[in-house]
Design a protein around this motif. Structure first.
Motif, PDB file in Angstrom:
ATOM      1  N   ARG A 175      34.206  44.072  44.822  1.00 49.60           N
ATOM      2  CA  ARG A 175      34.621  42.693  45.051  1.00 49.60           C
ATOM      3  C   ARG A 175      33.364  41.843  45.231  1.00 49.60           C
ATOM      4  N   GLU A 176      33.521  40.540  45.002  1.00 48.50           N
ATOM      5  CA  GLU A 176      32.359  39.654  45.042  1.00 48.50           C
ATOM      6  C   GLU A 176      31.683  39.606  46.418  1.00 48.50           C
ATOM      7  N   ASP A 177      32.409  39.918  47.486  1.00 46.79           N
ATOM      8  CA  ASP A 177      31.817  39.891  48.825  1.00 46.79           C
ATOM      9  C   ASP A 177      31.370  41.270  49.305  1.00 46.79           C
ATOM     10  N   LYS A 231      30.758  29.099  42.842  1.00 49.23           N
ATOM     11  CA  LYS A 231      31.507  30.343  43.004  1.00 49.23           C
ATOM     12  C   LYS A 231      30.767  31.481  42.286  1.00 49.23           C
ATOM     13  N   TYR A 281      31.712  35.148  40.390  1.00 48.75           N
ATOM     14  CA  TYR A 281      32.848  35.877  39.816  1.00 48.75           C
ATOM     15  C   TYR A 281      32.384  37.178  39.155  1.00 48.75           C
ATOM     16  N   ASN A 339      38.464  42.083  39.343  1.00 55.50           N
ATOM     17  CA  ASN A 339      38.353  40.770  38.693  1.00 55.50           C
ATOM     18  C   ASN A 339      39.425  39.788  39.159  1.00 55.50           C
ATOM     19  N   SER A 340      40.058  40.099  40.294  1.00 59.82           N
ATOM     20  CA  SER A 340      41.198  39.282  40.725  1.00 59.82           C
ATOM     21  C   SER A 340      40.804  37.849  41.065  1.00 59.82           C
ATOM     22  N   LYS A 341      39.565  37.632  41.526  1.00 60.31           N
ATOM     23  CA  LYS A 341      39.161  36.287  41.936  1.00 60.31           C
ATOM     24  C   LYS A 341      39.169  35.319  40.759  1.00 60.31           C
ATOM     25  N   GLN A 360      42.773  34.762  39.366  1.00 59.52           N
ATOM     26  CA  GLN A 360      43.614  33.902  40.199  1.00 59.52           C
ATOM     27  C   GLN A 360      43.145  32.457  40.192  1.00 59.52           C
ATOM     28  N   GLN A 361      41.824  32.238  40.232  1.00 58.36           N
ATOM     29  CA  GLN A 361      41.306  30.869  40.357  1.00 58.36           C
ATOM     30  C   GLN A 361      41.225  30.131  39.030  1.00 58.36           C
TER      31      GLN A 361
END
Length: 309
Positions: free
Chosen positions: A131-133, A229, A231, A277-279, A282-283
């Motif tokens: 995840r990105e974080d 952002k 991604y 890749n959900s971020k 979704q965005q």
């Protein structure tokens, strides 16, 4: 918009530039042609081209001084990991110094937006989807250079008020891969022989088509939501090298044999690189395209001459 694309004659860059021109944007290309191919200019009528390295500030500056630029897509980089490990100074000169030059010129000429091509190699090695974080801990020169580029972009954006999108690419593949990554290397061997030599069959990678990367860049350029952002860009599915060879067998129609060669093993080879890749889905509504298949690439790839392996 008028969009400057560094590395615009590379594997991803020429596809992006063609798409931008088709959509009516002005395109300014900066590429030193150390890897990028001038042949791609034949399908980029209307683009303005500067043969210059992003590491050469004065040569690079001409592109900014002679054009009004609304956004930069910064793709130029040394990114073949064995090369980067062997040539750390050249890698940092381009990947870090070139990014700093880009940011300095954006500030000087009032360019408000940058899309930075980064990498999954900035993450601390894990066996689950990133995840990105997640924790950041690159394990080779390329990952370190891209982490420094990310930090520079974020710092300049905070200090000087422009916006960014940082895109962490996973393993990009396509018809015009100009670097001896694993897929073009396997397919080149399949064309020339009935035996595929590899160093490791079990490493798993998230392979994403260049066209899907381009689609994400287009979305980021058009979207306020994407500003400031980070991604991940991957499919969310990891394939082993063994599975890639299986796809190469299908594409070539050959009964390919496998030979493990110690000299082909990488000194640093994380066991899994897999994206969450959900971020971005979704965005921005981005979705990766078709399923993994090597038939078109096997049939159409030109296997361009590449820089030193």
């Amino acid at each position: 918009m008028n969009i400057l694309v560094t590395g615009g004659l590379g594997s991803i860059g020429h596809i992006l530039c063609k798409r931008l021109l088709k959509e009516g944007h002005g395109v300014i290309i900066v590429d030193d042609c150390s890897v990028g191919r001038k042949e791609f200019l034949e399908e980029l009528s209307g683009a303005t081209f500067y043969e210059a390295s992003v590491a050469d500030y004065e040569a690079f500056e001409k592109a900014f001084a002679e054009n009004t630029i609304d956004a930069v897509v910064h793709l130029a980089a040394k990114h073949y990991i064995p090369y980067c490990e062997k040539h750390p100074k050249k890698t940092t000169d381009i990947n870090v110094g070139g990014t700093l030059n880009t940011l300095l010129l954006m500030r000087q000429y009032g360019v408000p937006r940058i899309i930075l091509a980064s990498t999954s190699s900035v993450y601390k090695p894990e066996t689950r989807a990133y995840r990105e974080d997640d924790a950041i801990e690159p394990v080779h020169v390329y990952g370190v250079s891209k982490l420094l580029a990310e930090e520079a972009v974020q710092w300049y954006a905070r200090g000087f008020g422009f916006t960014y999108s940082i895109l962490r690419f996973f393993n990009v593949y396509g018809v015009d891969d100009l670097v001896p990554h694993v897929i073009p290397e396997i397919l080149a061997q399949a064309r020339a022989s009935d035996t595929i030599q590899v160093g490791n069959l079990e490493s798993k990678r998230d392979f994403i088509r260049a066209e899907d990367i381009v689609e994400a860049i287009i979305l980021c350029l058009a979207s306020k939501e994407a500003e400031n952002k980070i991604y991940n860009l991957g499919t969310g599915r990891a394939l082993s090298i063994r599975e890639v060879i299986r796809a190469a067998k299908k594409a070539s129609g050959k009964d390919l044999k496998i030979e493990i060669v110690e000299s082909k093993k990488r000194a640093v080879d994380p066991p899994v690189l897999l994206s969450d890749n959900s971020k971005i889905r979704q965005q921005l509504g981005w979705e990766p395209g078709r399923e993994f298949d090597l038939k078109e690439i096997y049939e159409k790839t030109k296997f361009w001459p590449v820089y030193e392996r």
